[in-house]
Design an enzyme around this catalytic site. Structure first.
Site, mmCIF file in Angstrom:
data_model
loop_
_atom_site.group_PDB
_atom_site.id
_atom_site.type_symbol
_atom_site.label_atom_id
_atom_site.label_comp_id
_atom_site.label_asym_id
_atom_site.label_seq_id
_atom_site.Cartn_x
_atom_site.Cartn_y
_atom_site.Cartn_z
ATOM 1 N N LYS A 167 1.127 -1.301 0.069
ATOM 2 C CA LYS A 167 0.546 0.223 -0.039
ATOM 3 C C LYS A 167 0.735 1.559 0.217
ATOM 4 O O LYS A 167 1.049 2.010 -0.601
ATOM 5 C CB LYS A 167 -0.931 0.253 1.440
ATOM 6 C CG LYS A 167 -1.788 1.243 1.739
ATOM 7 C CD LYS A 167 -2.060 1.281 3.240
ATOM 8 C CE LYS A 167 -1.040 1.728 4.087
ATOM 9 N NZ LYS A 167 -1.989 1.348 5.413
ATOM 10 N N ARG A 217 2.651 6.127 -2.481
ATOM 11 C CA ARG A 217 3.697 6.680 -3.195
ATOM 12 C C ARG A 217 3.767 6.783 -4.623
ATOM 13 O O ARG A 217 4.043 7.727 -4.813
ATOM 14 C CB ARG A 217 4.640 6.349 -2.580
ATOM 15 C CG ARG A 217 4.901 6.859 -1.219
ATOM 16 C CD ARG A 217 5.874 6.117 -0.493
ATOM 17 N NE ARG A 217 6.492 6.756 1.264
ATOM 18 C CZ ARG A 217 4.840 6.114 2.044
ATOM 19 N NH1 ARG A 217 4.510 5.685 1.796
ATOM 20 N NH2 ARG A 217 6.029 6.535 3.340
ATOM 21 N N ARG A 235 -9.525 11.378 11.285
ATOM 22 C CA ARG A 235 -8.125 11.125 12.149
ATOM 23 C C ARG A 235 -7.516 12.533 12.280
ATOM 24 O O ARG A 235 -7.375 13.789 11.532
ATOM 25 C CB ARG A 235 -7.214 10.805 11.506
ATOM 26 C CG ARG A 235 -8.004 8.848 10.922
ATOM 27 C CD ARG A 235 -7.395 7.484 10.345
ATOM 28 N NE ARG A 235 -6.142 7.501 10.369
ATOM 29 C CZ ARG A 235 -5.552 6.813 9.903
ATOM 30 N NH1 ARG A 235 -6.493 6.373 8.200
ATOM 31 N NH2 ARG A 235 -3.954 6.805 9.968
ATOM 32 N N ASP A 279 2.242 -1.372 12.096
ATOM 33 C CA ASP A 279 0.554 -1.890 11.844
ATOM 34 C C ASP A 279 1.234 -3.509 12.052
ATOM 35 O O ASP A 279 -0.038 -3.801 11.917
ATOM 36 C CB ASP A 279 1.172 -1.801 10.279
ATOM 37 C CG ASP A 279 0.799 0.102 10.282
ATOM 38 O OD1 ASP A 279 0.767 0.543 10.644
ATOM 39 O OD2 ASP A 279 1.266 0.163 9.285
ATOM 40 N N HIS A 287 -4.903 5.940 14.445
ATOM 41 C CA HIS A 287 -5.130 4.625 13.112
ATOM 42 C C HIS A 287 -6.550 4.546 12.653
ATOM 43 O O HIS A 287 -7.220 5.609 12.911
ATOM 44 C CB HIS A 287 -4.033 3.295 13.083
ATOM 45 C CG HIS A 287 -2.904 3.925 13.006
ATOM 46 N ND1 HIS A 287 -1.679 2.845 13.427
ATOM 47 C CD2 HIS A 287 -2.176 5.450 12.640
ATOM 48 C CE1 HIS A 287 -0.751 3.479 13.105
ATOM 49 N NE2 HIS A 287 -0.730 5.129 12.796
ATOM 50 N N ARG A 317 -6.537 0.929 18.263
ATOM 51 C CA ARG A 317 -6.425 0.090 17.672
ATOM 52 C C ARG A 317 -6.232 -0.988 19.068
ATOM 53 O O ARG A 317 -5.950 -1.652 19.152
ATOM 54 C CB ARG A 317 -5.255 -0.150 17.112
ATOM 55 C CG ARG A 317 -5.264 -0.032 15.919
ATOM 56 C CD ARG A 317 -4.642 -0.228 14.577
ATOM 57 N NE ARG A 317 -4.746 0.041 13.446
ATOM 58 C CZ ARG A 317 -3.868 0.302 12.285
ATOM 59 N NH1 ARG A 317 -2.944 0.196 12.351
ATOM 60 N NH2 ARG A 317 -4.668 0.018 11.173
ATOM 61 N N ARG A 368 -6.683 -4.454 9.938
ATOM 62 C CA ARG A 368 -5.993 -5.332 10.581
ATOM 63 C C ARG A 368 -6.917 -5.662 11.523
ATOM 64 O O ARG A 368 -5.963 -6.862 12.483
ATOM 65 C CB ARG A 368 -4.916 -4.296 10.577
ATOM 66 C CG ARG A 368 -4.008 -3.130 10.327
ATOM 67 C CD ARG A 368 -3.007 -2.702 10.261
ATOM 68 N NE ARG A 368 -2.181 -2.527 9.426
ATOM 69 C CZ ARG A 368 -1.715 -3.043 8.081
ATOM 70 N NH1 ARG A 368 -2.001 -4.152 7.861
ATOM 71 N NH2 ARG A 368 -1.600 -1.749 6.884
HETATM 72 O O1 S3P Z 1 3.662 6.427 5.383
HETATM 73 C C1 S3P Z 1 2.842 5.120 4.719
HETATM 74 O O2 S3P Z 1 3.013 4.736 4.529
HETATM 75 C C2 S3P Z 1 2.488 4.424 6.326
HETATM 76 C C3 S3P Z 1 2.947 5.194 7.360
HETATM 77 C C4 S3P Z 1 2.567 4.616 9.284
HETATM 78 O O3 S3P Z 1 1.633 5.648 9.266
HETATM 79 P P1 S3P Z 1 2.279 6.199 10.867
HETATM 80 O O4 S3P Z 1 2.984 6.992 10.415
HETATM 81 O O5 S3P Z 1 0.949 7.832 10.754
HETATM 82 O O6 S3P Z 1 1.473 5.714 11.984
HETATM 83 C C5 S3P Z 1 1.920 3.394 8.976
HETATM 84 O O7 S3P Z 1 0.801 3.338 10.118
HETATM 85 C C6 S3P Z 1 0.660 3.498 7.482
HETATM 86 O O8 S3P Z 1 0.103 2.374 7.638
HETATM 87 C C7 S3P Z 1 1.474 3.623 6.708
HETATM 88 C C1 PEP Z 2 -2.062 2.409 9.128
HETATM 89 C C2 PEP Z 2 -2.289 2.578 8.638
HETATM 90 O O1 PEP Z 2 -2.798 3.180 7.716
HETATM 91 P P1 PEP Z 2 -3.188 4.406 6.528
HETATM 92 O O2 PEP Z 2 -2.434 4.858 5.357
HETATM 93 O O3 PEP Z 2 -4.252 4.861 6.253
HETATM 94 O O4 PEP Z 2 -2.161 5.696 7.893
HETATM 95 C C3 PEP Z 2 -2.467 1.054 8.643
HETATM 96 O O5 PEP Z 2 -2.995 0.635 7.135
HETATM 97 O O6 PEP Z 2 -2.565 0.410 8.952
#
Ligand code: S3P
Ligand code: PEP
EC number: 2.5.1.19
Length: 465
Positions: free
Chosen positions: A53, A58, A153, A346, A373, A377, A418
């Site tokens: 993802k 990105r 959020r 995560d 999140h 969680r 999750r």
């Molecule tokens: O930059 C990213 O792709 C992500 C950063 C993280 O978020 P946080 O830094 O907000 O915790 C992670 O939890 C998310 O699933 C993906």
């Molecule tokens: C925190 C998560 O997602 P997001 O990219 O929406 O922050 C996640 O996938 O656990």
């Protein structure tokens, strides 16, 4: 086995009108629940998992900001990536999808639809990365809205930083929450001081705007960054698309030069967070699972979940592009562990889900930010474990899970992929579980239950429109 399920999904206009994160790429739409049966036999498989993802979104965004054609392979087809693609199309970028390959004719600074109204569903990544790109890129006045969940959020630290860099971003509804109104070419760039204590995505969002900004950006971190590896992943992807970046070793100070993005062809690896559920299944069933399309060459922090599984008695084989976990006989895991999950937050729920099957307590620390999140969680998982008869001590920054034999339960999933995937793992190792509203897995892994069934696990009720 591959994971390119065809899904019927929901109508995009309807999802948007309802403020839902679901999408035409969702699975299990309208399915009220699935039943996951306990599975005593060792799960043994080689499995290729859907794309990352984080890298998918990105790459899509950088490609859309580049002037020219990019090809992405191994793309994740999920709700989060659907809404990212859809936003870029509404902005005027041509995105042609063929399975998990996307061809993107990027816009550079052109904005064919200067009054575009964008909807990004529940994707934290797009919510935090796109505002800066819109404010720094081409001319227009854009509206960016999000799902009900995403509206709740945190966004304020990102908006503060973007405004300090000149960004004209207003919130006609609730303060510092979508919908956002964003004026193109307002963000000029320059130095900015930022906290990384709530989300690394705020830092990534400012960095990604850097190449589009007249003065680039110079980011100084005032404290620590939760899940710092995601910032490194951002810088990597930006460099892949021709950006010039400079960072010190601990990512406390980063500079991005102005100059825009260049197109690139990128092969995306599998999602390491998704991999944690399948590797955990090997651990709790005394089986062997090889994930064939992500390994130690990755920068995704969740791959390091294997280090925790190793501490819990699993045998781990590491390769650059694959990883294998063999569980101890009958899944008897070693407990008595204290784990700092901040760098790989995560994977927290995956660890909490297997922790009852260890022979001593598992203490999880330093993840207060995951209360913000998709759900709270920590609160949600502690409540779920208690419902299933697992003793758990909840703390602000984590939890301690004690050994137990979980009972069967009917569990809410809280619109959190999750929560659903972790509880499914717990159900397999325990007494089974009924998961309500299981379609939330589509945020990052629409074929999750199909993959589970493919491993021989009893999954009932998962077929649906
Ligand atoms: O930059 C990213 O792709 C992500 C950063 C993280 O978020 P946080 O830094 O907000 O915790 C992670 O939890 C998310 O699933 C993906
Ligand atoms: C925190 C998560 O997602 P997001 O990219 O929406 O922050 C996640 O996938 O656990």
């Amino acid at each position: 086995m591959t994971a390119t399920d065809t899904t019927t999904g929901v109508d995009a206009d309807r999802a948007e009108a309802e403020g839902s994160g679901l999408s035409p790429w969702s699975a299990l739409v309208g399915v009220p629940h699935v039943d996951v049966a306990p599975h005593r036999a060792p799960i043994v498989t080689d499995i290729a998992l859907p794309g990352s993802k984080s890298y998918t979104n990105r790459a899509l965004l950088c490609a859309a900001m580049a002037d020219g054609r990019s090809t992405l392979t191994g793309l994740l087809r999920s709700d989060d990536s659907y809404w990212c693609v859809e936003s870029l199309r509404r902005l005027g970028a041509a995105v042609t999808m063929d399975g998990t390959t996307a061809i993107i004719d990027g816009l550079g600074r052109r904005r064919p639809h200067p009054e575009a109204r964008l909807y990004i569903g529940s994707a934290g990544t797009t919510a935090r990365f796109l505002p800066g790109l819109l404010a720094a890129g081409g001319p227009g006045r854009f509206t960016l809205d999000a799902s009900r969940q995403m509206r709740g959020r945190p966004l304020a630290p990102l908006l503060l930083a973007l405004r300090q860099l000149g960004g004209d971003i207003t919130c006609p509804g609730t303060e510092d929450a979508p919908p956002l109104e964003i004026e193109g070419v307002s963000l000029l760039g320059g130095p900015v001081r930022m906290s990384g204590a709530v989300s690394s995505q705020f830092i990534s969002g400012v960095l990604m705007a850097g190449p589009m900004a007249l003065n680039g950006v110079h980011v100084l971190i005032t404290d620590h960054v939760v899940q710092k590896d995601y910032v490194a992943m951002t810088l990597d992807m930006m460099e892949t698309f021709g950006a010039i970046v400079e960072a010190d070793d601990d990512l406390a100070e980063m500079r991005v030069e102005p100059g825009g993005y260049r197109p690139a062809d990128v092969a995306l690896e599998a999602d390491a967070s998704t991999a944690t559920y399948f590797l955990a299944l090997a651990a709790v069933t005394g089986g062997r699972v090889t994930v064939t399309n992500v390994g130690t060459a990755t920068r995704q922090p969740d791959l390091r979940f294997i280090d925790i599984l190793e501490r819990m008695g699993c045998r781990v084989t590491r390769e650059p592009a694959a990883v294998t976990v063999e569980g101890p006989p009958e899944g008897r895991l070693t407990g008595g562990l204290d784990v700092d999950m901040r760098p790989l937050s995560d994977a927290t729920l995956t660890l909490a889900a297997i922790a009852p099957f260890a022979d001593g307590p598992v203490a999880i620390h330093n993840v207060a930010h995951i209360r913000k999140h998709e759900s709270d969680r920590i609160g949600v998982m502690c409540a779920a474990l208690s419902t299933l008869g697992v003793p758990v001590d909840e703390r602000t920054d984590g939890m301690t899970v004690h050994p137990a034999r979980p009972s069967h339960g009917v569990m809410e999933t809280h619109d959190d992929h999750r929560v659903a995937m972790a509880l499914a793992v717990l159900g397999v190792a325990g007494a089974g579980v009924r998961l309500l509203e299981p379609g939330c897995v589509s945020k990052t892994c629409p074929p999750f239950f199909t993959l589970l069934a493919g491993l021989g696990v009893g999954v009932a009720g998962a077929s649906g429109g």
